[in-house]
Design an enzyme around this catalytic site. Structure first.
Site, PDB file in Angstrom:
ATOM      1  N   ASP A 211      -0.710   7.294   9.870  1.00 26.68           N
ATOM      2  CA  ASP A 211      -1.479   6.815  10.835  1.00 26.68           C
ATOM      3  C   ASP A 211      -0.512   5.925  11.852  1.00 26.68           C
ATOM      4  O   ASP A 211      -1.308   4.765  12.195  1.00 26.68           O
ATOM      5  CB  ASP A 211      -2.606   5.883  10.079  1.00 26.68           C
ATOM      6  CG  ASP A 211      -2.097   4.934   9.218  1.00 26.68           C
ATOM      7  OD1 ASP A 211      -0.656   4.998   8.981  1.00 26.68           O
ATOM      8  OD2 ASP A 211      -2.777   4.504   8.535  1.00 26.68           O
TER       9      ASP A 211
ATOM     10  N   HIS B  98       1.452   4.250   7.408  1.00 26.93           N
ATOM     11  CA  HIS B  98       1.534   4.805   6.121  1.00 26.93           C
ATOM     12  C   HIS B  98       2.136   6.166   6.203  1.00 26.93           C
ATOM     13  O   HIS B  98       2.068   6.926   7.201  1.00 26.93           O
ATOM     14  CB  HIS B  98       0.147   4.861   5.477  1.00 26.93           C
ATOM     15  CG  HIS B  98      -0.468   3.500   5.365  1.00 26.93           C
ATOM     16  ND1 HIS B  98      -1.533   3.124   6.365  1.00 26.93           N
ATOM     17  CD2 HIS B  98      -0.167   2.365   4.462  1.00 26.93           C
ATOM     18  CE1 HIS B  98      -1.790   1.734   5.918  1.00 26.93           C
ATOM     19  NE2 HIS B  98      -1.373   1.408   4.772  1.00 26.93           N
TER      20      HIS B  98
ATOM     21  N   SER C 125       0.869  -1.130   0.170  1.00 24.03           N
ATOM     22  CA  SER C 125       0.038   0.056   0.000  1.00 24.03           C
ATOM     23  C   SER C 125       0.800   1.272   0.113  1.00 24.03           C
ATOM     24  O   SER C 125       0.565   2.157  -0.521  1.00 24.03           O
ATOM     25  CB  SER C 125      -0.984   0.273   1.211  1.00 24.03           C
ATOM     26  OG  SER C 125      -0.321  -0.078   2.341  1.00 24.03           O
TER      27      SER C 125
END
Length: 250
Positions: A198, A201, A24
């Site tokens: 967070d 990320h 991601s």
């Protein structure tokens, strides 16, 4: 309706490419201010920067899909100018709390080796590969995210560091470049929480950090690529075909 002059349109314009392969953190890198978007902007008209990031993926799954993404080309132009491999944030999940994404440390290293070996087999030599370690984990921020989803903390920064070390060792074994985010973001015991949105990320500041440290590793691999097609002021008004149907060099 055929375009004017389409019967003599010149040779195909071959566009080199840089492939960003990861989880991601790579998938999100084309968002506004993302490190991948910054690379694409830096390399515009020289090569395409392809985002091949897969949110939630680990190296076990990445090893399986890489041969579908990068195959042996039909010539030098079809071989990526560079490839980044950026995994570990999911592999380093705690087995008891996140068994689906967790990959044992030894397998993580073996999977990275397998991917570098595959690239070599399709003519992407080690000097075109950049391994990237996972960034450090801000446990307090990530614990809050986990709690909001009804889970316990499923990652620990010390464990992430073990995976980063394994990534460094693979790079050393194969002679590839490596970007050690886990160490750099914690240099001199600095507070690295601002690099993360967070706890896991990247934040805008973290994206800028990755770009600023990745570009010096990538630039030598793409510095010889010419600007594709002439600068507009160099296109002759009377007979533009002469320059626009050439080889595409500046």
């Amino acid at each position: 309706m055929a375009l004017p002059g389409s019967s003599s349109c010149g040779s195909a314009l071959l566009w080199p490419r840089v492939v960003l392969f990861g989880d991601s953190i790579t998938q999100f890198s084309f968002q506004q201010g993302g490190w991948g978007a910054s690379l694409a902007d830096k390399l515009v008209r020289k090569c395409d920067v392809l985002n091949r990031g897969f949110s939630g993926y680990n190296t076990r799954w990445a090893r399986i899909i890489l041969p579908r993404i990068i195959r042996k080309g039909v010539g030098n132009w079809d071989t990526p100018a560079a490839v980044t491999i950026f995994f570990g944030a999911n592999d380093s999940s705690l087995k008891d709390e996140n068994p689906k994404q967790h990959i044992p440390l030894e397998e993580y290293a073996a999977n990275l080796k397998s991917m570098v070996q595959h690239l070599s087999s399709v003519d992407v030599a080690g000097d075109r590969v950049i391994l990237i370690t996972p960034p450090p984990l801000c446990e307090a921020a990530w614990a809050k995210q986990c709690l909001e989803q009804g889970h316990k903390l499923n990652r620990l920064n010390a464990v992430v560091g073990e995976y980063a070390s394994a990534c460094l060792q693979v790079a050393q074994d194969f002679g590839t470049d490596v970007l050690d985010l886990w160490t750099l973001m914690q240099k001199d015991n600095q507070d690295f929480s601002s690099y993360l949105s967070d706890g896991l990320h990247l934040s805008p500041k973290g994206n800028a950090f990755v770009f600023s440290h990745l570009w010096p590793l990538l630039e030598p691999k793409v510095s010889s690529l010419p600007l594709l097609l002439p600068y507009w002021k160099d296109v002759p008004e009377a007979a533009p075909e002469a320059s626009l149907l050439g080889h595409g060099d500046a």
